[in-house]
Design a protein around this motif. Structure first.
Motif, PDB file in Angstrom:
ATOM      1  N   ARG A 273     -14.969  66.527 120.976  1.00  0.00           N
ATOM      2  CA  ARG A 273     -15.510  66.229 119.653  1.00  0.00           C
ATOM      3  C   ARG A 273     -16.848  65.494 119.774  1.00  0.00           C
ATOM      4  O   ARG A 273     -17.777  65.738 118.993  1.00  0.00           O
ATOM      5  CB  ARG A 273     -14.513  65.392 118.834  1.00  0.00           C
ATOM      6  CG  ARG A 273     -13.283  66.146 118.400  1.00  0.00           C
ATOM      7  CD  ARG A 273     -13.606  67.311 117.487  1.00  0.00           C
ATOM      8  NE  ARG A 273     -14.068  66.861 116.185  1.00  0.00           N
ATOM      9  CZ  ARG A 273     -15.099  67.378 115.531  1.00  0.00           C
ATOM     10  NH1 ARG A 273     -15.806  68.360 116.067  1.00  0.00           N
ATOM     11  NH2 ARG A 273     -15.447  66.926 114.344  1.00  0.00           N
TER      12      ARG A 273
ATOM     13  N   ASP B  92      -9.273  64.809 111.031  1.00  0.00           N
ATOM     14  CA  ASP B  92     -10.542  65.300 111.577  1.00  0.00           C
ATOM     15  C   ASP B  92     -10.674  66.792 111.281  1.00  0.00           C
ATOM     16  O   ASP B  92      -9.866  67.601 111.752  1.00  0.00           O
ATOM     17  CB  ASP B  92     -10.582  65.044 113.089  1.00  0.00           C
ATOM     18  CG  ASP B  92     -11.934  65.381 113.705  1.00  0.00           C
ATOM     19  OD1 ASP B  92     -12.727  66.114 113.074  1.00  0.00           O
ATOM     20  OD2 ASP B  92     -12.187  64.918 114.834  1.00  0.00           O
ATOM     21  N   GLU B  93     -11.670  67.169 110.492  1.00  0.00           N
ATOM     22  CA  GLU B  93     -11.878  68.578 110.126  1.00  0.00           C
ATOM     23  C   GLU B  93     -12.214  69.442 111.339  1.00  0.00           C
ATOM     24  O   GLU B  93     -12.079  70.667 111.289  1.00  0.00           O
ATOM     25  CB  GLU B  93     -12.988  68.691 109.074  1.00  0.00           C
ATOM     26  CG  GLU B  93     -12.568  68.231 107.694  1.00  0.00           C
ATOM     27  CD  GLU B  93     -11.397  69.026 107.134  1.00  0.00           C
ATOM     28  OE1 GLU B  93     -11.435  70.267 107.194  1.00  0.00           O
ATOM     29  OE2 GLU B  93     -10.430  68.403 106.645  1.00  0.00           O
ATOM     30  N   GLY B  94     -12.661  68.811 112.420  1.00  0.00           N
ATOM     31  CA  GLY B  94     -13.034  69.562 113.618  1.00  0.00           C
ATOM     32  C   GLY B  94     -11.909  69.734 114.619  1.00  0.00           C
ATOM     33  O   GLY B  94     -12.124  70.221 115.732  1.00  0.00           O
TER      34      GLY B  94
ATOM     35  N   TYR C 233     -12.921  77.584 116.155  1.00  0.00           N
ATOM     36  CA  TYR C 233     -12.488  76.613 117.164  1.00  0.00           C
ATOM     37  C   TYR C 233     -12.748  77.148 118.573  1.00  0.00           C
ATOM     38  O   TYR C 233     -12.435  78.290 118.895  1.00  0.00           O
ATOM     39  CB  TYR C 233     -11.001  76.280 116.990  1.00  0.00           C
ATOM     40  CG  TYR C 233     -10.724  75.532 115.711  1.00  0.00           C
ATOM     41  CD1 TYR C 233     -10.898  74.151 115.634  1.00  0.00           C
ATOM     42  CD2 TYR C 233     -10.341  76.209 114.561  1.00  0.00           C
ATOM     43  CE1 TYR C 233     -10.678  73.464 114.449  1.00  0.00           C
ATOM     44  CE2 TYR C 233     -10.118  75.529 113.362  1.00  0.00           C
ATOM     45  CZ  TYR C 233     -10.288  74.161 113.317  1.00  0.00           C
ATOM     46  OH  TYR C 233     -10.072  73.490 112.146  1.00  0.00           O
TER      47      TYR C 233
ATOM     48  N   LYS D 197     -15.560  72.081 117.985  1.00  0.00           N
ATOM     49  CA  LYS D 197     -14.322  72.125 117.202  1.00  0.00           C
ATOM     50  C   LYS D 197     -13.194  72.506 118.166  1.00  0.00           C
ATOM     51  O   LYS D 197     -13.305  73.506 118.886  1.00  0.00           O
ATOM     52  CB  LYS D 197     -14.410  73.162 116.087  1.00  0.00           C
ATOM     53  CG  LYS D 197     -15.333  72.774 114.947  1.00  0.00           C
ATOM     54  CD  LYS D 197     -15.401  73.871 113.898  1.00  0.00           C
ATOM     55  CE  LYS D 197     -14.095  74.061 113.151  1.00  0.00           C
ATOM     56  NZ  LYS D 197     -14.197  75.093 112.092  1.00  0.00           N
TER      57      LYS D 197
END
Length: 309
Positions: free
Chosen positions: A73, A108-110, A141, A78
C-alpha cells in the motif's frame, strides 16, 4: 439477468467493493451467471501477479500477509487477499473469517480480503479460487495473494493457481523438512523462515539449504520477523526479482497455461458433479436408494460418450 450482470461487471471494473463481493459470491457458485461474468471480465485480466502463500499452522502467515499489505500500500498498489479456509461441515462456509485476521485493512479502499471455503475440494484450494482472482484483477488489484490452509503434499495444488509460490516455515527441530521434501518444498519459489529471532533460526536455514542442495540455485530463502516487520522489504524485493525472471525466461507463459488448465478442470468437475447429483437425488426420491449405483453407472457412461465425441 443479462442487464444486471452487465451493470454488476461495470461496477466491479470501477472498483465498487459491494459489487466485487457480489460478483465473487456468484463466481463461487460457478452458475451460468458466473460464466457470464467471467466472460465479460476476461479482457481485463491476465496482467496481475498472483502470489501463492502456504505453510503449516502457527508459522505466522497472516501476520506476514498483513505486513506485505502495508508495504504494498505504501508503494501505491491495490492489494487483494484470498484466504482459503477449511469448510464448515454444517454451513459450507469458511470457518475462519476474513476480517478476524486483518481487521486493520477493512476500511482501506485499496485492500480487498475475502475468505473462500474449500467446499470439499481435493487438496487445499477452493475450486473457484482462480475465478475469484480474475474478478479481483478486473477490479484493479495487483498483486493478488492466495493464502492456503495447512501445508505438505495437499498444498501442492497451489502450483497451478499462482505465479510465485511462497512457503512459510519457522525454526523447529527440522523433522518437518523431510515431510515437506516430497511436496511443496520443491514447488516453492521462495522459502520464508519467519520468527527468525528464535535462537535456532540459522541452524534451521542451514538444514533447509542441505535439503535443497540440488536445487538451491533456483530457490531463495528469506528470513523474516513479521511481528515487527523485519525482512519484509527483502521479501518484496525477492518476489519482484522472481516475477522479472518469470517474464524474462518465458516461464510465466507455462505457469499461465497451467492455471488455465486447472481452471478448466475445476469447471468441468463441478458441472459433471452437479448434473450427476441432480439425477441421483431424483432417483433416491422416486425409488429410495435401490438401484442407486446402477443409476450412477449409467450416468457416467453417458458422460463418457459425450466426452469421447
Amino acid at each position: 439477468m443479462k442487464n444486471s450482470v452487465n451493470e454488476l461487471v461495470n461496477r466491479v471494473i470501477q472498483g465498487d467493493k459491494k459489487a466485487i463481493a457480489r460478483a465473487i459470491t456468484i463466481v463461487e457458485s460457478l452458475s451460468d451467471d458466473a460464466l457470464e461474468i467471467l466472460e465479460k471480465i476476461e479482457k481485463y485480466t491476465g496482467k496481475a501477479h498472483i502470489i501463492g502463500l502456504t505453510g503449516p499452522p502457527g508459522v505466522g502467515k497472516s501476520t506476514l500477509i498483513d505486513r506485505l499489505i502495508r508495504r504494498y500500500r505504501k508503494m501505491g498498489k491495490k492489494v487483494a487477499v484470498i484466504a482459503v479456509d477449511p469448510t464448515s461441515p454444517y454451513t459450507g462456509g469458511a470457518l475462519l473469517g476474513d476480517r478476524i485476521r486483518m481487521q486493520r485493512h477493512a476500511t482501506d479502499e485499496g485492500v480487498f480480503i475475502r475468505s473462500l471455503a474449500t467446499r470439499g475440494s481435493i487438496g487445499a484450494l477452493s475450486r473457484a479460487t482462480i475465478q475469484v482472482a480474475k474478478v479481483l484483477e478486473a477490479a484493479g488489484y495487483d498483486p493478488i495473494i492466495i493464502e492456503t490452509v495447512g501445508a505438505g503434499q495437499a498444498d501442492i495444488d497451489i502450483i497451478g493457481s499462482a505465479h510465485t509460490i511462497i512457503l512459510v516455515l519457522m525454526p523447529s527441530l527440522g523433522d518437518d523438512i523431510q515431510a515437506l521434501k516430497a511436496g511443496i518444498l520443491e514447488a516453492a519459489d521462495i522459502i520464508v523462515i519467519n520468527k527468525s529471532d528464535l535462537p535456532q533460526a540459522e541452524a534451521y536455514k542451514r538444514m533447509l539449504e542441505v535439503a535443497l542442495s540440488e536445487d538451491i540455485d533456483h530457490k531463495k530463502i528469506v528470513m523474516t520477523e513479521a511481528i515487527v516487520g523485519k525482512g519484509i522489504e527483502d521479501l518484496i524485493k525477492t518476489i519482484e526479482e522472481h516475477k522479472k525472471t518469470l517474464y524474462e525466461s518465458g516461464e510465466i507463459e507455462r505457469r499461465k497455461r497451467e492455471m488455465l488448465l486447472r481452471e478448466i478442470s475445476g469447471l468441468i468437475e463441478i458441472t459433471i458433479l452437479r448434473s450427476l447429483m441432480r439425477k441421483v437425488e431424483r432417483e433416491i426420491i422416486e425409488k429410495s436408494s435401490s438401484g442407486l449405483y446402477k443409476t450412477i453407472k449409467e450416468e457416467l457412461k453417458k458422460i463418457k460418450k459425450i466426452i469421447e465425441k
